[in-house]
Motif scaffolding. Structure first.
Motif, mmCIF file in Angstrom:
data_model
loop_
_atom_site.group_PDB
_atom_site.id
_atom_site.type_symbol
_atom_site.label_atom_id
_atom_site.label_comp_id
_atom_site.label_asym_id
_atom_site.label_seq_id
_atom_site.Cartn_x
_atom_site.Cartn_y
_atom_site.Cartn_z
ATOM 1 N N HIS A 85 -0.651 -1.410 7.548
ATOM 2 C CA HIS A 85 -1.624 -0.905 6.427
ATOM 3 C C HIS A 85 -2.256 0.420 6.853
ATOM 4 N N ALA A 86 -2.434 0.648 8.176
ATOM 5 C CA ALA A 86 -2.977 1.787 8.410
ATOM 6 C C ALA A 86 -2.239 2.944 8.203
ATOM 7 N N VAL A 87 -0.949 2.730 8.167
ATOM 8 C CA VAL A 87 0.250 3.950 7.874
ATOM 9 C C VAL A 87 0.201 3.968 6.256
ATOM 10 N N LEU A 88 0.189 2.972 5.476
ATOM 11 C CA LEU A 88 0.356 2.713 3.981
ATOM 12 C C LEU A 88 -0.633 3.445 3.566
ATOM 13 N N LYS A 89 -1.900 3.172 4.202
ATOM 14 C CA LYS A 89 -3.183 3.695 3.451
ATOM 15 C C LYS A 89 -3.435 5.163 3.377
ATOM 16 N N ARG A 90 -2.444 5.757 4.348
ATOM 17 C CA ARG A 90 -2.413 7.479 4.209
ATOM 18 C C ARG A 90 -1.373 7.930 3.225
ATOM 19 N N MET B 201 -13.683 -9.477 -6.996
ATOM 20 C CA MET B 201 -13.828 -8.315 -6.385
ATOM 21 C C MET B 201 -12.957 -7.106 -6.850
ATOM 22 N N PHE B 202 -13.374 -6.138 -7.176
ATOM 23 C CA PHE B 202 -12.635 -4.899 -7.809
ATOM 24 C C PHE B 202 -11.622 -4.313 -6.606
ATOM 25 N N ARG B 203 -10.464 -4.183 -6.936
ATOM 26 C CA ARG B 203 -9.520 -3.510 -5.905
ATOM 27 C C ARG B 203 -8.762 -2.472 -6.755
ATOM 28 N N THR B 204 -8.673 -1.319 -5.977
ATOM 29 C CA THR B 204 -8.071 -0.050 -6.547
ATOM 30 C C THR B 204 -6.497 -0.181 -6.580
ATOM 31 N N LYS B 205 -5.980 0.628 -7.341
ATOM 32 C CA LYS B 205 -4.548 0.458 -7.421
ATOM 33 C C LYS B 205 -3.804 0.561 -5.974
ATOM 34 N N ARG B 206 -4.360 1.431 -5.220
ATOM 35 C CA ARG B 206 -3.626 1.811 -4.202
ATOM 36 C C ARG B 206 -3.863 0.645 -3.113
ATOM 37 N N SER B 207 -5.015 -0.109 -3.268
ATOM 38 C CA SER B 207 -4.982 -1.210 -1.993
ATOM 39 C C SER B 207 -3.879 -2.392 -2.829
ATOM 40 N N LEU C 112 -1.174 -1.888 -4.184
ATOM 41 C CA LEU C 112 0.121 -1.416 -4.003
ATOM 42 C C LEU C 112 0.395 -1.957 -2.316
ATOM 43 N N VAL C 113 -0.587 -1.488 -1.615
ATOM 44 C CA VAL C 113 -0.400 -1.814 -0.384
ATOM 45 C C VAL C 113 -0.113 -3.419 0.133
ATOM 46 N N ARG C 114 -0.956 -4.284 -0.792
ATOM 47 C CA ARG C 114 -0.940 -5.512 -0.532
ATOM 48 C C ARG C 114 0.587 -6.036 -0.840
ATOM 49 N N ARG C 115 0.967 -5.609 -2.143
ATOM 50 C CA ARG C 115 2.373 -5.886 -2.677
ATOM 51 C C ARG C 115 3.335 -5.449 -1.756
ATOM 52 N N LEU C 116 3.204 -4.317 -0.946
ATOM 53 C CA LEU C 116 4.259 -3.817 -0.002
ATOM 54 C C LEU C 116 4.192 -4.833 1.242
ATOM 55 N N TRP C 117 3.125 -5.367 1.727
ATOM 56 C CA TRP C 117 2.880 -6.059 2.757
ATOM 57 C C TRP C 117 3.617 -7.564 2.647
ATOM 58 N N ARG C 118 3.441 -7.952 1.307
ATOM 59 C CA ARG C 118 4.002 -8.915 0.929
ATOM 60 C C ARG C 118 5.730 -9.152 0.717
ATOM 61 N N SER C 119 5.920 -7.931 0.622
ATOM 62 C CA SER C 119 7.262 -7.606 0.343
ATOM 63 C C SER C 119 8.102 -7.339 1.753
ATOM 64 N N ARG C 120 7.547 -7.593 2.825
ATOM 65 C CA ARG C 120 8.042 -7.192 4.151
ATOM 66 C C ARG C 120 9.389 -8.016 4.324
ATOM 67 N N LYS D 68 0.060 8.574 -0.605
ATOM 68 C CA LYS D 68 -0.330 8.875 -1.817
ATOM 69 C C LYS D 68 -0.002 7.836 -2.788
ATOM 70 N N GLU D 69 -0.657 7.820 -3.881
ATOM 71 C CA GLU D 69 -0.160 6.546 -4.827
ATOM 72 C C GLU D 69 1.243 6.730 -5.432
ATOM 73 N N ARG D 70 1.681 7.870 -5.506
ATOM 74 C CA ARG D 70 3.173 7.987 -6.096
ATOM 75 C C ARG D 70 4.105 7.524 -4.762
ATOM 76 N N GLN D 71 3.636 7.926 -3.836
ATOM 77 C CA GLN D 71 4.600 7.805 -2.384
ATOM 78 C C GLN D 71 4.818 5.881 -2.400
ATOM 79 N N LEU D 72 3.361 5.629 -2.482
ATOM 80 C CA LEU D 72 3.399 4.136 -2.307
ATOM 81 C C LEU D 72 4.148 3.382 -3.588
ATOM 82 N N GLU D 73 4.281 3.811 -4.715
ATOM 83 C CA GLU D 73 5.065 3.238 -5.923
ATOM 84 C C GLU D 73 6.562 3.540 -5.611
ATOM 85 N N GLY D 74 6.941 4.829 -4.961
ATOM 86 C CA GLY D 74 8.321 5.013 -4.769
ATOM 87 C C GLY D 74 8.855 3.924 -3.752
ATOM 88 N N LEU D 75 8.136 3.698 -2.660
ATOM 89 C CA LEU D 75 8.459 2.962 -1.515
ATOM 90 C C LEU D 75 8.592 1.333 -1.911
#
Length: 392
Positions: free
Chosen positions: A76-81, A1-7, A9-17, A83-90
């Motif tokens: 996930h709801a917060v992270l999906k709001r 299943m194809f996943r976007t870069k944003r999704s 990043l969100v998954r990696r962040l959740w796993r890094s909690r 931007k990609e650059r913000q997700l990368e920095g976080l």
């Protein structure tokens, strides 16, 4: 299943909690072999435990599973709001555990989120997810001076980078009896050469940065360029020169990805003790020493506790000093100038000529000292610092 870069990043962040959350408490309650011990160890690294730091409130069973699911959906709801650059920095901030310099994550200040029966500001929510699962109230955290939101009362945008905040260390009350120390170092010493000396060790007259001797660094007439100097000790031996501090913030570390400050790993030490070498390697990101409006703060950036003794951490009328344990991720106001000046005797010229007397903070990495330890004095600790403040 194809996943976007944003999704991704969100998954990696959740796993890094942050570890030690509801999942681990549920496993411990279920009795999985080793789960409770592992959760306790990870909680210690994250700042939970006894002493100046509040512990976690445990929960188990279905309540934990429900809380975990709710937290995951909200995060996930917060992270999906973002931007990609913000997700990368976080993600960079979370994966480096605050070791890398990362930008502020500026979000609307009024965008609170509801978790259970409580409403949490976004900075506090992300701190709960990525640093302290037991965090209850925004009054328990302190913003670091490197943050754009530092010192702003009511900004429209607030930084939500969890590594731009620290946890406030709550001092124990009543104090533990094992950590009481006489306030001997408040008495003027009789050293004729005006060379700084440790409470327990005595002094050495090495050259300080800039080619000045120790006494010149501390007593240059009318010199206000530095607000403190730092000495690094290994047991009873001072290693390297006095480090003169001019900038309002100083990182003291052994190994920091983007370190800029006092690097203990670059000092030449002849100490072959295995314990000293082991503790030295655990200093890691070390501490951040910051001069702020209300005093001098120490932020423990390492993965192990530090121990602090300061005259201004205790009751001015007390004849004893306490050694305070500060867990990883926590901050403590280690020195208060107003309190320090109140400890001076009026018109005491001799006292004023000795700026390290009563204006000193001692910090030990990893190992504590006192009656409950094998080390009675800080000079028996493997790796420790002496911070000497300029009182002019």
């Amino acid at each position: 299943m194809f996943r976007t870069k944003r999704s991704v990043l969100v998954r990696r962040l959740w796993r890094s909690r942050a570890p030690g959350g509801e999942e681990e408490e549920e496993e411990a309650a279920a009795g999985e072999p080793g789960a409770a011990a592992a959760a306790e160890t990870r909680a210690h690294v994250c700042g939970g435990g006894r002493g100046c730091c509040p512990g976690k409130a445990g929960r188990g069973g279905r309540a934990a599973a429900g809380a975990e699911a709710e937290l995951k959906a909200l995060t996930h709801a917060v992270l999906k709001r973002l931007k990609e650059r913000q997700l990368e920095g976080l993600l960079h901030a979370v994966e480096s555990r605050g070791g890398a310099r990362t930008p502020c994550l500026l979000l609307p200040a009024k965008a609170d989120s509801r978790l259970g029966q409580h409403w949490y500001p976004l900075p506090m929510l992300l701190c709960k997810v990525f640093r302290w699962p037991d965090l209850r109230h925004c009054s328990e955290v302190k913003r670091l001076c490197c943050c754009e939101s530092y010192g702003k009362a009511h900004p429209e945008l607030v930084c939500c980078n969890p590594h731009h905040l620290s946890r406030l260390c709550e001092l124990e009350s009543p104090p533990p009896p094992y950590s009481r120390y006489p306030m001997d170092f408040l008495k003027p010493t009789d050293c004729p050469d005006s060379v700084p000396s440790s409470t327990e060790t005595g002094g050495t007259n090495c050259l300080a940065p800039g080619g000045l001797s120790d006494s010149q660094v501390l007593q240059e007439p009318g010199d206000r360029s530095h607000w403190c100097v730092v000495a690094y000790w290994e047991e009873k031996t001072r290693v390297g020169r006095l480090y003169s501090v001019q900038e309002p913030s100083l990182d003291i570390f052994y190994d920091l990805p983007q370190g800029n400050g006092f690097c203990l790993g670059q000092l030449n030490s002849d100490n072959k003790s295995q314990l000293v070498q082991k503790v030295r390697s655990k200093i890691g990101y070390g501490i951040q020493l910051t001069k702020e409006v209300d005093g001098v703060w120490v932020y423990n950036r390492s993965s192990y506790p530090i121990f602090i003794k300061s005259a201004t951490l205790d009751n001015p009328d007390s004849r004893t000093l306490l050694v305070h344990k500060v867990f990883p991720g926590f901050s403590i106001k280690a020195f208060d100038y107003e309190k320090a000046y109140s400890l001076q005797r009026p018109n005491d010229h001799e006292f004023m000529q000795q700026p390290w007397t009563g204006f000193t903070v001692q910090i030990s990495f990893v190992k504590g000292w006192g009656q409950c330890y094998t080390r009675q004095f800080i000079s028996s600790c493997p790796c420790w610092l002496e911070v000497i403040f300029n009182n002019r």
